[in-house]
Design a protein around this motif. Structure first.
Motif, PDB file in Angstrom:
ATOM      1  N   LEU A  40     -79.022  26.928  54.991  1.00 20.70           N
ATOM      2  CA  LEU A  40     -78.695  26.618  56.162  1.00 20.70           C
ATOM      3  C   LEU A  40     -78.945  25.263  56.766  1.00 20.70           C
ATOM      4  O   LEU A  40     -80.274  24.902  56.695  1.00 20.70           O
ATOM      5  N   ALA A  41     -78.145  24.365  56.983  1.00 15.59           N
ATOM      6  CA  ALA A  41     -78.398  23.021  57.519  1.00 15.59           C
ATOM      7  C   ALA A  41     -79.198  23.398  58.991  1.00 15.59           C
ATOM      8  O   ALA A  41     -78.533  24.144  59.584  1.00 15.59           O
ATOM      9  N   SER A  42     -80.113  22.329  59.155  1.00 12.03           N
ATOM     10  CA  SER A  42     -80.675  22.305  60.327  1.00 12.03           C
ATOM     11  C   SER A  42     -80.691  21.243  61.162  1.00 12.03           C
ATOM     12  O   SER A  42     -80.290  21.178  62.294  1.00 12.03           O
ATOM     13  N   GLN A  43     -80.826  20.216  60.480  1.00 18.24           N
ATOM     14  CA  GLN A  43     -80.738  18.735  61.323  1.00 18.24           C
ATOM     15  C   GLN A  43     -80.089  17.638  60.142  1.00 18.24           C
ATOM     16  O   GLN A  43     -80.168  17.968  59.123  1.00 18.24           O
ATOM     17  N   TYR A  44     -79.969  16.576  60.628  1.00 15.67           N
ATOM     18  CA  TYR A  44     -79.146  15.519  59.834  1.00 15.67           C
ATOM     19  C   TYR A  44     -79.237  14.356  60.525  1.00 15.67           C
ATOM     20  O   TYR A  44     -79.431  14.226  61.440  1.00 15.67           O
ATOM     21  N   ARG A  45     -79.336  13.313  59.576  1.00 14.60           N
ATOM     22  CA  ARG A  45     -79.157  11.848  60.118  1.00 14.60           C
ATOM     23  C   ARG A  45     -78.052  11.304  59.135  1.00 14.60           C
ATOM     24  O   ARG A  45     -77.870  11.799  58.170  1.00 14.60           O
ATOM     25  N   SER A  46     -77.412  10.248  59.712  1.00 15.01           N
ATOM     26  CA  SER A  46     -76.242   9.335  58.871  1.00 15.01           C
ATOM     27  C   SER A  46     -76.262   8.114  58.873  1.00 15.01           C
ATOM     28  O   SER A  46     -77.169   7.559  59.639  1.00 15.01           O
ATOM     29  N   GLN A  47     -75.648   7.360  57.688  1.00  9.99           N
ATOM     30  CA  GLN A  47     -75.780   6.055  57.717  1.00  9.99           C
ATOM     31  C   GLN A  47     -74.455   5.630  56.971  1.00  9.99           C
ATOM     32  O   GLN A  47     -73.944   6.124  56.132  1.00  9.99           O
ATOM     33  N   LEU A  48     -73.788   4.971  57.673  1.00 12.04           N
ATOM     34  CA  LEU A  48     -72.491   4.478  57.766  1.00 12.04           C
ATOM     35  C   LEU A  48     -72.388   3.292  56.738  1.00 12.04           C
ATOM     36  O   LEU A  48     -73.284   2.309  56.809  1.00 12.04           O
ATOM     37  N   VAL A  49     -71.769   3.594  55.422  1.00 10.06           N
ATOM     38  CA  VAL A  49     -71.687   2.607  54.282  1.00 10.06           C
ATOM     39  C   VAL A  49     -70.187   2.623  54.005  1.00 10.06           C
ATOM     40  O   VAL A  49     -69.445   2.662  54.840  1.00 10.06           O
ATOM     41  N   VAL A  52     -70.195   7.715  54.292  1.00  9.28           N
ATOM     42  CA  VAL A  52     -71.119   8.001  54.910  1.00  9.28           C
ATOM     43  C   VAL A  52     -72.207   8.648  54.052  1.00  9.28           C
ATOM     44  O   VAL A  52     -71.883   9.614  53.236  1.00  9.28           O
ATOM     45  N   ASN A  53     -73.520   8.275  54.151  1.00  7.36           N
ATOM     46  CA  ASN A  53     -74.560   9.006  53.526  1.00  7.36           C
ATOM     47  C   ASN A  53     -75.156   9.991  54.724  1.00  7.36           C
ATOM     48  O   ASN A  53     -75.527   9.431  55.729  1.00  7.36           O
ATOM     49  N   TYR A  54     -75.196  11.211  54.122  1.00  4.67           N
ATOM     50  CA  TYR A  54     -75.887  12.082  55.154  1.00  4.67           C
ATOM     51  C   TYR A  54     -77.434  12.560  54.525  1.00  4.67           C
ATOM     52  O   TYR A  54     -77.436  12.966  53.072  1.00  4.67           O
ATOM     53  N   PHE A  55     -78.273  12.718  55.357  1.00  6.61           N
ATOM     54  CA  PHE A  55     -79.693  13.074  55.052  1.00  6.61           C
ATOM     55  C   PHE A  55     -79.695  14.342  55.848  1.00  6.61           C
ATOM     56  O   PHE A  55     -79.791  14.194  57.029  1.00  6.61           O
ATOM     57  N   ILE A  56     -79.917  15.375  55.151  1.00  3.81           N
ATOM     58  CA  ILE A  56     -79.886  16.817  55.778  1.00  3.81           C
ATOM     59  C   ILE A  56     -81.041  17.482  55.476  1.00  3.81           C
ATOM     60  O   ILE A  56     -81.351  17.581  54.305  1.00  3.81           O
ATOM     61  N   LYS A  57     -81.640  18.319  56.251  1.00  5.55           N
ATOM     62  CA  LYS A  57     -82.742  19.228  56.341  1.00  5.55           C
ATOM     63  C   LYS A  57     -82.346  20.406  56.204  1.00  5.55           C
ATOM     64  O   LYS A  57     -81.144  20.944  56.913  1.00  5.55           O
ATOM     65  N   VAL A  58     -82.445  20.982  54.888  1.00  7.21           N
ATOM     66  CA  VAL A  58     -81.788  22.589  54.896  1.00  7.21           C
ATOM     67  C   VAL A  58     -82.970  23.505  54.594  1.00  7.21           C
ATOM     68  O   VAL A  58     -83.853  23.347  53.609  1.00  7.21           O
ATOM     69  N   ASN A  59     -82.792  24.591  55.188  1.00  6.97           N
ATOM     70  CA  ASN A  59     -83.800  25.828  54.859  1.00  6.97           C
ATOM     71  C   ASN A  59     -83.005  26.774  53.787  1.00  6.97           C
ATOM     72  O   ASN A  59     -81.833  26.928  53.806  1.00  6.97           O
ATOM     73  N   HIS A  67     -84.828  18.388  51.591  1.00  4.48           N
ATOM     74  CA  HIS A  67     -83.852  17.440  52.239  1.00  4.48           C
ATOM     75  C   HIS A  67     -82.986  16.979  51.244  1.00  4.48           C
ATOM     76  O   HIS A  67     -83.305  16.777  50.038  1.00  4.48           O
ATOM     77  N   ILE A  68     -81.698  16.761  51.602  1.00  7.50           N
ATOM     78  CA  ILE A  68     -80.730  16.398  50.412  1.00  7.50           C
ATOM     79  C   ILE A  68     -79.806  15.265  51.089  1.00  7.50           C
ATOM     80  O   ILE A  68     -79.952  14.932  52.416  1.00  7.50           O
ATOM     81  N   LYS A  69     -79.653  14.527  50.039  1.00 11.59           N
ATOM     82  CA  LYS A  69     -78.725  13.156  50.536  1.00 11.59           C
ATOM     83  C   LYS A  69     -77.376  13.427  49.860  1.00 11.59           C
ATOM     84  O   LYS A  69     -77.245  13.640  48.640  1.00 11.59           O
ATOM     85  N   VAL A  70     -76.364  13.382  50.843  1.00  9.60           N
ATOM     86  CA  VAL A  70     -74.935  13.360  50.285  1.00  9.60           C
ATOM     87  C   VAL A  70     -74.229  12.220  50.830  1.00  9.60           C
ATOM     88  O   VAL A  70     -74.410  12.023  51.839  1.00  9.60           O
ATOM     89  N   TYR A  71     -73.422  11.855  49.746  1.00  6.93           N
ATOM     90  CA  TYR A  71     -72.401  10.834  50.078  1.00  6.93           C
ATOM     91  C   TYR A  71     -71.041  11.415  50.239  1.00  6.93           C
ATOM     92  O   TYR A  71     -70.553  12.025  49.382  1.00  6.93           O
ATOM     93  N   GLN A  72     -70.497  11.090  51.474  1.00 12.27           N
ATOM     94  CA  GLN A  72     -69.008  11.425  51.689  1.00 12.27           C
ATOM     95  C   GLN A  72     -68.139  10.272  51.678  1.00 12.27           C
ATOM     96  O   GLN A  72     -68.171   9.284  52.626  1.00 12.27           O
ATOM     97  N   PRO A  73     -67.174  10.328  50.848  1.00 10.69           N
ATOM     98  CA  PRO A  73     -66.411   8.716  50.831  1.00 10.69           C
ATOM     99  C   PRO A  73     -65.531   9.136  51.831  1.00 10.69           C
ATOM    100  O   PRO A  73     -65.232   9.999  52.691  1.00 10.69           O
ATOM    101  N   LEU A  74     -64.821   7.991  52.120  1.00 12.31           N
ATOM    102  CA  LEU A  74     -63.947   7.658  53.399  1.00 12.31           C
ATOM    103  C   LEU A  74     -62.747   8.625  53.276  1.00 12.31           C
ATOM    104  O   LEU A  74     -62.168   8.993  52.002  1.00 12.31           O
ATOM    105  N   PRO A  75     -62.172   9.043  54.319  1.00  7.42           N
ATOM    106  CA  PRO A  75     -61.187   9.976  54.283  1.00  7.42           C
ATOM    107  C   PRO A  75     -60.038   9.706  53.207  1.00  7.42           C
ATOM    108  O   PRO A  75     -59.401  10.583  52.713  1.00  7.42           O
ATOM    109  N   HIS A  76     -59.416   8.450  53.413  1.00  4.30           N
ATOM    110  CA  HIS A  76     -58.348   8.106  52.649  1.00  4.30           C
ATOM    111  C   HIS A  76     -58.602   8.282  50.888  1.00  4.30           C
ATOM    112  O   HIS A  76     -57.592   8.542  50.181  1.00  4.30           O
ATOM    113  N   GLU A  77     -59.933   8.274  50.624  1.00  2.00           N
ATOM    114  CA  GLU A  77     -60.022   8.673  49.272  1.00  2.00           C
ATOM    115  C   GLU A  77     -59.812  10.063  48.761  1.00  2.00           C
ATOM    116  O   GLU A  77     -59.880  10.378  47.515  1.00  2.00           O
TER     117      GLU A  77
END
Length: 99
Positions: A40-49, A52-59, A67-77
């Motif tokens: 269960l995700a609790s909080q997050y921070r994001s970094q636009l590159v 987007v890199n998401y740094f997520i606190k997960v219970n 804590h997990i780091k997830v890269y979300q490619p741009l939507p057109h990808e």
């Protein structure tokens, strides 16, 4: 969202962040050689590159947090999010930092 390259402030997780977590849960379990009944995700921070890199606190059950780091490619990808890092042995009070 933070300016390009900067990491934004901590925000409460929402449905979009939980969906990202759900998509990378199997990768986290494989990385840690564990299975989680709670993820269960609790909080997050994001970094636009270039995406987007998401740094997520997960219970992950009771008083267990990661804590997990997830890269979300741009939507057109049209690509799924990718797990790029995991930190174990976190607590609910730990701040989410860049890693």
């Amino acid at each position: 969202m933070a300016m390009t390259g900067g990491v934004g402030s901590s925000n409460p997780a929402d449905k979009e962040i939980q969906l990202i977590c759900d998509k990378v849960k199997a990768d986290v379990e494989k990385e840690l050689s564990q299975t989680f009944s709670t993820f269960l995700a609790s909080q997050y921070r994001s970094q636009l590159v270039a995406g987007v890199n998401y740094f997520i606190k997960v219970n992950v059950g009771e008083e267990n947090w990661i804590h997990i780091k997830v890269y979300q490619p741009l939507p057109h990808e049209k690509a799924n999010p990718k797990l790029t890092g995991v930190q174990q042995n976190k607590s609910e009070q730990d701040s989410i930092d860049y890693f």
